[in-house]
Design a protein around this motif. Structure first.
Motif, short mmCIF file in Angstrom:
data_model
loop_
_atom_site.label_atom_id
_atom_site.label_comp_id
_atom_site.label_asym_id
_atom_site.label_seq_id
_atom_site.Cartn_x
_atom_site.Cartn_y
_atom_site.Cartn_z
N THR A 50 0.82 -1.21 0.00
CA THR A 50 0.00 0.00 0.00
C THR A 50 0.85 1.26 0.00
OG1 THR A 50 -0.07 -0.04 2.39
CG2 THR A 50 -1.90 -1.05 1.22
N PHE B 294 0.50 4.12 -2.65
CA PHE B 294 -0.67 5.00 -2.52
C PHE B 294 -0.26 6.32 -1.87
CE2 PHE B 294 -4.99 6.09 -2.23
CZ PHE B 294 -5.24 6.60 -0.99
N LEU C 55 0.13 10.01 -3.61
CA LEU C 55 -0.68 11.07 -3.02
C LEU C 55 0.19 12.25 -2.61
CD1 LEU C 55 -3.66 10.79 -2.83
CD2 LEU C 55 -3.46 10.35 -0.42
N PRO D 120 -7.85 -2.40 -7.49
CA PRO D 120 -7.21 -1.23 -8.10
C PRO D 120 -8.06 -0.60 -9.18
CG PRO D 120 -6.08 -3.25 -8.72
CD PRO D 120 -7.02 -3.60 -7.64
N PHE E 135 -9.83 2.44 -7.66
CA PHE E 135 -9.03 3.66 -7.59
C PHE E 135 -8.86 4.28 -8.96
CE2 PHE E 135 -7.91 4.12 -3.32
CZ PHE E 135 -7.72 2.87 -2.75
N ARG F 75 -0.14 -0.86 -7.65
CA ARG F 75 0.59 0.37 -7.87
C ARG F 75 0.04 1.14 -9.05
NH1 ARG F 75 4.99 1.26 -11.14
NH2 ARG F 75 5.92 3.28 -10.72
N TYR G 248 -3.15 2.92 -8.00
CA TYR G 248 -2.87 4.13 -7.21
C TYR G 248 -2.33 5.25 -8.09
CZ TYR G 248 -3.06 0.78 -3.37
OH TYR G 248 -3.42 -0.20 -2.50
#
Lengths: 137, 181
Positions: free
Chosen positions: A10, A13, A17, B23, B26, B123, B126
């Protein structure tokens, strides 16, 4: 499947961001500074059109803030490469905080440029030399 | 699905929970924000500029102009043209959001269901989410800024149609490029 992968899944992320925060907030600061100074330039230009070219300075300074955010965002996003180097939650949090630091600083700088630039260009029409130097710094 | 319960590095419950989110979620939210919020910013900018433009057009007759009678029609065209460029800049902000949404949507690939929760796919999801947020909110503030400057440009153009309005339009272009890059 996960045997060759190390690092936290994670974590990207937060890294991405952070890049987003750097760009978005510094863009907000640049936009605020440009808009507020531009309104002042327009109001001042009605009375003294010949001073408009010199009063573009706060607008240019505000625009540079967006470039700073872009540089930081590019540096952060090229640093997120789990194939080259394991990307742990530590790296993700570090990138998030650096992005927030750059972005929020750019936001506040842009707001400052906007307020000072607006007041400065309006009074620039009255006092020519002294306030011009204050305006730049 | 049970493979994601033994993932590497899932040390706390929130990270285990976040790893269960596909994913694709997202990525889709990122693409939606890219186009939706950009168009919101463009619309807001056009609204701000347009309302000032129409109000300034009421005052279009050149009261302070020297050539009052002869060039009145020419000046009417002139007074409406320059601030319209601000509206066109706002429109370009919306187009830019659409283009980026289309580009991001082509990055969505069909992944075999065993690989959906692999680290690379996560990944990618994101990354698309963050790109969408960047483009959306940067275009939102760009549209607002161009709208505010265009509005003040329209109002000052109605009062004093000198060369400096062109400078304001150039400054609009500069902030436009700055925000979009």
């Amino acid at each position: 499947m996960s045997s060759t992968f190390s690092g936290d899944e994670t974590a990207p992320f937060f890294g991405f961001l952070g890049a987003a925060a750097a760009l978005v907030f510094s863009c907000m600061g640049a936009a605020y500074g440009t808009a507020k100074s531009g309104v002042g330039v327009a109001s001042m230009g009605v009375m003294r059109p010949e001073l408009v070219m010199k009063s573009i300075v706060p607008v240019v300074m505000a625009g540079v803030l967006g470039i700073y955010g872009l540089i930081i965002a590019v540096i952060i996003s090229t640093g997120i490469n789990p194939k080259a180097k394991s990307y742990y939650l530590f790296d993700g949090y570090a990138h998030l905080s650096s992005g927030l630091a750059c972005g929020l600083a750019g936001l506040s700088a842009g707001m400052a440029i906007g307020i000072v630039g607006d007041a400065g260009v309006r009074y620039f029409s009255c006092l020519i030399v002294r306030l011009y130097h204050c305006l730049i710094y | 699905m049970s493979a994601s319960a033994i993932v590497v590095g899932a040390s706390s419950s929130w990270s285990r929970a976040m790893l269960q989110i596909s994913p694709y979620t997202f990525a889709a939210i990122g693409i939606a924000i890219a186009i939706g919020v950009s168009v919101l910013g463009a619309a807001w900018g056009i609204f701000i500029t347009g309302s000032s433009l129409i109000g300034a057009a009421v005052k279009a007759p050149r009261i302070t102009s020297k050539n009052l009678i002869r060039s009145e029609t020419k000046d009417d065209h002139f007074v409406h043209f320059m601030p319209k460029i601000s509206v066109i800049f706002c429109e370009a902000v919306a187009i830019y959001g659409v283009i980026v949404a289309i580009i991001l949507q082509t990055k969505l690939e069909n992944v075999p269901s065993s690989q959906i929760y692999a680290p690379e796919s996560l990944r990618a999801g994101y990354a698309i989410f963050a790109s969408g947020i960047i483009v959306g909110f940067a275009n939102l503030v760009c549209g607002l800024c161009v709208g505010i400057i265009g509005s003040s440009c329209a109002l000052s153009d109605a009062q004093n149609s000198s060369l400096f309005v062109k400078i304001l339009v150039i400054e609009n272009l500069v902030v436009h490029l700055g925000c979009l890059e």
